[in-house]
Design a protein around this motif. Sequence first.
Motif, PDB file in Angstrom:
ATOM      1  N   THR A  90       7.253   4.450  -5.266  1.00 12.31           N
ATOM      2  CA  THR A  90       6.477   4.504  -6.508  1.00 12.31           C
ATOM      3  C   THR A  90       5.017   4.176  -6.228  1.00 12.31           C
ATOM      4  O   THR A  90       4.669   3.660  -5.151  1.00 12.31           O
ATOM      5  N   ALA A  91       4.174   4.424  -7.210  1.00 10.62           N
ATOM      6  CA  ALA A  91       2.765   4.055  -7.095  1.00 10.62           C
ATOM      7  C   ALA A  91       2.628   2.543  -6.950  1.00 10.62           C
ATOM      8  O   ALA A  91       1.742   2.064  -6.227  1.00 10.62           O
ATOM      9  N   ALA A  92       3.495   1.775  -7.622  1.00 16.73           N
ATOM     10  CA  ALA A  92       3.439   0.314  -7.510  1.00 16.73           C
ATOM     11  C   ALA A  92       3.731  -0.131  -6.081  1.00 16.73           C
ATOM     12  O   ALA A  92       3.087  -1.062  -5.567  1.00 16.73           O
ATOM     13  N   ASP A  93       4.697   0.509  -5.422  1.00 16.10           N
ATOM     14  CA  ASP A  93       4.960   0.208  -4.007  1.00 16.10           C
ATOM     15  C   ASP A  93       3.718   0.487  -3.168  1.00 16.10           C
ATOM     16  O   ASP A  93       3.359  -0.298  -2.270  1.00 16.10           O
ATOM     17  N   ALA A  94       3.076   1.603  -3.427  1.00 15.59           N
ATOM     18  CA  ALA A  94       1.880   1.982  -2.680  1.00 15.59           C
ATOM     19  C   ALA A  94       0.754   0.981  -2.915  1.00 15.59           C
ATOM     20  O   ALA A  94       0.035   0.604  -1.977  1.00 15.59           O
ATOM     21  N   GLU A  95       0.594   0.529  -4.139  1.00 15.54           N
ATOM     22  CA  GLU A  95      -0.460  -0.437  -4.466  1.00 15.54           C
ATOM     23  C   GLU A  95      -0.241  -1.755  -3.729  1.00 15.54           C
ATOM     24  O   GLU A  95      -1.196  -2.386  -3.252  1.00 15.54           O
ATOM     25  N   ARG A  96       1.005  -2.186  -3.614  1.00 14.19           N
ATOM     26  CA  ARG A  96       1.297  -3.422  -2.873  1.00 14.19           C
ATOM     27  C   ARG A  96       0.957  -3.258  -1.396  1.00 14.19           C
ATOM     28  O   ARG A  96       0.425  -4.180  -0.767  1.00 14.19           O
ATOM     29  N   ALA A  97       1.260  -2.094  -0.839  1.00 13.18           N
ATOM     30  CA  ALA A  97       0.940  -1.855   0.569  1.00 13.18           C
ATOM     31  C   ALA A  97      -0.569  -1.837   0.789  1.00 13.18           C
ATOM     32  O   ALA A  97      -1.076  -2.398   1.774  1.00 13.18           O
ATOM     33  N   VAL A  98      -1.295  -1.216  -0.121  1.00 15.43           N
ATOM     34  CA  VAL A  98      -2.760  -1.189  -0.019  1.00 15.43           C
ATOM     35  C   VAL A  98      -3.320  -2.605  -0.061  1.00 15.43           C
ATOM     36  O   VAL A  98      -4.191  -2.975   0.749  1.00 15.43           O
ATOM     37  N   ALA A  99      -2.832  -3.421  -0.987  1.00 17.58           N
ATOM     38  CA  ALA A  99      -3.327  -4.793  -1.103  1.00 17.58           C
ATOM     39  C   ALA A  99      -3.101  -5.567   0.185  1.00 17.58           C
ATOM     40  O   ALA A  99      -3.951  -6.363   0.608  1.00 17.58           O
ATOM     41  N   ALA A 100      -1.976  -5.328   0.841  1.00 16.20           N
ATOM     42  CA  ALA A 100      -1.668  -6.046   2.080  1.00 16.20           C
ATOM     43  C   ALA A 100      -2.593  -5.644   3.228  1.00 16.20           C
ATOM     44  O   ALA A 100      -2.762  -6.411   4.189  1.00 16.20           O
ATOM     45  N   MET A 101      -3.209  -4.475   3.126  1.00 13.38           N
ATOM     46  CA  MET A 101      -4.057  -3.960   4.201  1.00 13.38           C
ATOM     47  C   MET A 101      -5.455  -4.555   4.200  1.00 13.38           C
ATOM     48  O   MET A 101      -6.171  -4.450   5.194  1.00 13.38           O
TER      49      MET A 101
END
Length: 250
Positions: A90-101
């Motif tokens: 989901t987009a929410a999964d993607a947003e969490r990955a971006v934040a971790a980067m």
Amino acid sequence: MAERRATQVGLWVCSGSATVAEIVAASGCDWLLIDGEHSPIGLESTLAILQAVGAYPAVPVVRVPFGDTVLIKQFLDLGAQNLMVPMVHTAADAERAVAAMHYPPRGVRGVGSALARSARWNRVEGYLANASEHVSLTVQVESAEAAENAAEILAVDGVDAVFIGPSDLAASMGLLGQQTHADVVRHVTDTISASNAAGKPVGVNAFNNEQAQQYIDAGADFVAVGADVQLLAGSTAALAEKFGAYNTKG
């Protein structure tokens, strides 16, 4: 119309061996996928592999086991610049990955540059301020849910590319082991089209040569066409069979 760039050809590194990784890096391939999800490759072996392949032009991409903030931080601190996060549905999964980067305020990456190879132990001037310019995030679309949400995932700021996994995609559709099924191929090509429309690079895993070419023709920007362990298993079995056949002739 702008001329489309050539598809980048990649190979997986799954053995955990830095020596094998160096051999693969020297093959002439464009990129390597260092697999921390389905291989015995952890932090220490990832470091050794990155050091071994650093002298070659092939670009290393490190796949983390899953989209965990702590693990992503650790792999970034090792000096991995291009990360792939699996199972982004989901987009929410993607947003969490971006934040971790990324470091705050953009993200939540913990600060340990004085202790980390990524910053050459604080010897890279301005590393903290400029770290985001030197990392990329590829998220994996590998479920029917993710394929349906591809446009929303692609719209997330900080998702630099997507990589399609037909094996898990097929499994999620009740088609385990049927990566060439027409419905699976349709999801793959639809995701390629969505990525092209969004202007973001899209890759796909395709060890079948004909299918790899099909996805290249459909607009894939990068394709993984084989793995060190798969190539070794196939070539050694073929060689043993060849000479075993000779031996049976007496």
